[in-house]
Design a protein around this motif. Structure first.
Motif, short mmCIF file in Angstrom:
data_model
loop_
_atom_site.label_atom_id
_atom_site.label_comp_id
_atom_site.label_asym_id
_atom_site.label_seq_id
_atom_site.Cartn_x
_atom_site.Cartn_y
_atom_site.Cartn_z
N ALA A 95 -2.70 16.83 2.72
CA ALA A 95 -3.13 15.76 3.63
C ALA A 95 -2.73 14.39 3.08
O ALA A 95 -2.30 13.51 3.84
CB ALA A 95 -4.64 15.84 3.86
N LEU A 96 -2.86 14.20 1.78
CA LEU A 96 -2.50 12.91 1.17
C LEU A 96 -0.98 12.68 1.24
O LEU A 96 -0.52 11.57 1.52
CB LEU A 96 -2.97 12.84 -0.28
N HIS A 98 0.01 12.64 5.31
CA HIS A 98 -0.71 11.83 6.28
C HIS A 98 -1.34 10.56 5.72
O HIS A 98 -2.28 10.04 6.32
CB HIS A 98 -1.78 12.69 6.98
N THR A 99 -0.90 10.10 4.55
CA THR A 99 -1.38 8.80 4.07
C THR A 99 -0.20 8.01 3.53
O THR A 99 0.92 8.51 3.41
CB THR A 99 -2.43 8.91 2.93
N ILE A 100 -0.48 6.78 3.15
CA ILE A 100 0.55 5.88 2.64
C ILE A 100 1.21 6.42 1.37
O ILE A 100 2.35 6.08 1.06
CB ILE A 100 -0.08 4.49 2.37
N LEU A 101 0.50 7.31 0.64
CA LEU A 101 1.05 7.82 -0.62
C LEU A 101 2.35 8.59 -0.39
O LEU A 101 3.24 8.58 -1.23
CB LEU A 101 0.04 8.71 -1.34
N ARG A 148 4.60 7.94 1.79
CA ARG A 148 5.72 7.14 2.32
C ARG A 148 6.75 6.79 1.27
O ARG A 148 7.92 6.62 1.58
CB ARG A 148 5.19 5.86 2.96
N PHE A 159 -4.70 5.94 -5.77
CA PHE A 159 -3.87 4.81 -5.33
C PHE A 159 -2.83 4.44 -6.40
O PHE A 159 -1.82 3.80 -6.09
CB PHE A 159 -4.75 3.60 -5.00
N ARG A 172 0.82 5.03 -5.78
CA ARG A 172 1.58 3.97 -5.10
C ARG A 172 1.86 2.78 -6.02
O ARG A 172 2.97 2.28 -6.07
CB ARG A 172 0.80 3.50 -3.88
N THR A 173 0.83 2.35 -6.74
CA THR A 173 1.01 1.11 -7.52
C THR A 173 1.97 1.33 -8.70
O THR A 173 2.72 0.41 -9.05
CB THR A 173 -0.33 0.57 -8.05
N LEU A 174 1.96 2.52 -9.29
CA LEU A 174 2.93 2.79 -10.35
C LEU A 174 4.34 2.81 -9.76
O LEU A 174 5.30 2.41 -10.41
CB LEU A 174 2.62 4.13 -11.04
N LEU A 218 5.24 1.00 -7.00
CA LEU A 218 5.55 -0.41 -6.66
C LEU A 218 6.03 -1.19 -7.87
O LEU A 218 6.83 -2.11 -7.74
CB LEU A 218 4.29 -1.10 -6.12
#
Lengths: 340, 340
Positions: free
Chosen positions: B195-196, B199-202, B204, B237, B240-242, B244
């Motif tokens: 699901a993560l 279906h989440t920003i992770l 992308r 989260f 994503r931040t690692l 970015l």
């Protein structure tokens, strides 16, 4: 700072002094202020950064013109300030993160500008990054936090620190000290709730409630609070098993799961606060966000022994105004020329 | 008990003694055994309980005939045993849960039967429920656990307790004592990962890796282990931040997130074990499930100081045989009549 209030009575006669944009992932909100910081008009568009068609600067320019073109026609030369994902690498122009601890001065120093097709200069507020082994980032929330700082004294917060919660898709909790965002943490609580409800087995037995089920929500909060060490992965399946055993109605399962997730978020927050010798119990704090969601968080905080959550209204438009003032884009004593 | 082994050489000459079905949510596996418990044939169908068209008993009967009709033609009267979601309220016939602690005798006592359209009697193994404030349930895993018990002595487990992990969509960890499933816990780790990611920003910023990235996986495990108290919501989260901040390649983000989730699952397991005075470190344990996934868990367990995970092969078919034997459906010394 003058607190902007919703739509001044002389909407169409006062001189516009600032256009400010809260330009996020899913939507664009535009605010028009007079020279005293009163709001003359607000608008909302679906042209969030993820909806702006590929095409880079030209597409952002078109969305900007669509939202603010007539305001600019009326008041050419009015300064424009924007905050949010519009300053990300996927935005109109990247405004690199400034490092925490950061306050309004660091944000102003980090502003980047872009000239629009019609020649308007748009100033873009940078986001904030908390460096470290696990970095964290915000874009847009820093502006809301700036807008909420005036409320600190109203909840008895002193210079030792202020806790601010921003519930939402990606909820954030920030620790602010002497006006600086010192540390913050993102929780994907809202997005995780949606993914669990819409894309896992937990959603299959859920039915929409006729009205929010406060008791089910608080039951979820309580279960999470009692399972701090076991954690989220060990408790979410109970949404299903309580249903299977007839102890949680299908209409109650959504609110129960929401309570579980927010409860686990507060467990984590409590742990983070404990590391700096602060307890969530009786901690004064501010909440910024959607009223219904903030009320949900306030109820969960109450269950954690923290009845002092205060919801801040209009934090975004107040923060934009305050940053514009500090950046010298507006001065309360000089209104810009108005074309009307 | 005779351990069934894959496909006896005399596949088409030995007399069938048992048909057993592992009939779960997404698929149906059928096993044909001889009188010594050796496998004569196996089959797999997509006719899981969620794929059987609405229509109740008739639809299950058709799926059963499709999978096993020719076996039944050849050996009329051969006993049939089924385990898994086929015994749920959404299954062919509900076999009510038996309460933990439960072993093979309780499972046998809880068997319910249904007669198929052609007159075959199908015995359905019940699931197990762990009662309590937060109940938990299993269907199918109890049979795999029964099939794995013979391995207990091989890892030096004594009567004081045996830990068994069943990684998967809904991972389960069970504590078995003197042959009884005493307590267990479900973790929605696999489904949450999907699901993560989907279906989440992770998801992308994730790109599929060319090969599994073991270092990224272990990094996720390590981060989770170091954030036991902060928990899952506070760490995901970072995927994503690692990314970015250029510290986690898009191709590494999936394995990192997988490591995070499995690490948090092991944190919870460690907490549960500590409550009974046991440490995960150096704990001998068995793993049942897909080989690749079990290897992933074994690596994560190693990072938690537990290098003694042993993967059990063929637990399902061994468990089905063992329950059939205990239920008197088969006896090693008497082969049923075979029509061939």
């Amino acid at each position: 700072m003058t607190n902007p209030t919703r739509i001044a009575p002389d909407t169409f006669t006062a001189a516009p002094a600032l256009i400010a944009l809260d330009w996020g992932t899913t939507s664009l909100r535009a605010y028009l202020y007079d020279a005293h910081g009163a709001l003359l008009a607000t608008r909302s568009r679906a042209a969030g950064v993820m909806h702006v068609p590929a095409g880079g600067a030209r597409a952002f320019d078109a969305a900007f013109e669509d939202a603010c073109g007539d305001w600019l026609d009326r008041a050419p030369g009015v300064p424009v300030l924007a905050a949010g994902m519009v300053g990300s690498a996927q935005g109109w122009r990247e405004a690199p993160y400034v490092e925490a601890p950061a306050g309004v001065d660091a944000l102003v120093a980090g502003i980047v500008t872009i000239e629009s097709a019609r020649g308007a200069t748009v100033s873009i507020v940078p986001g904030v990054i908390a460096a470290g082994e696990l970095p964290d980032v915000m874009r847009g929330e820093e502006t809301q936090i700036v807008g909420a700082l005036d409320e600190a004294s109203s909840i008895g917060a002193d210079h030792s620190g202020l806790l601010i919660g921003l519930p939402g898709t990606h909820a954030k909790w920030a620790w602010v000290k002497r006006g600086l965002v010192e540390r913050f943490q993102t929780f994907m609580t809202g997005e995780l709730f949606g993914a669990l409800r819409d894309h896992t087995i937990l959603g299959r037995t859920m039915r929409p409630p006729e009205a929010p089920d406060r008791a089910a929500f608080l039951r979820g909060v309580s279960v999470a609070r009692g399972a701090q060490r076991a954690g989220l992965l060990a408790t979410i399946f109970s949404t299903r098993t309580l249903g299977l055993t007839g102890r949680l109605a299908p209409q109650a399962q959504g609110d129960y799961l929401s309570g579980l997730l927010i409860g686990h978020e507060l467990n984590a927050l409590d742990t983070m606060l404990a590391e700096r010798g602060v307890s969530l119990a009786n901690q004064p704090l501010l909440l910024i966000g959607d009223d219904v969601l903030c009320a949900r968080y306030a109820a969960a905080l109450h269950a954690f022994g923290c009845p002092h959550a205060r919801v801040v209204a209009d934090a975004t438009e107040r923060g934009l105004w305050r940053i514009a003032s500090r950046a010298g884009l507006v001065r309360a004593d000089s209104a810009p020329v108005c074309a009307d």
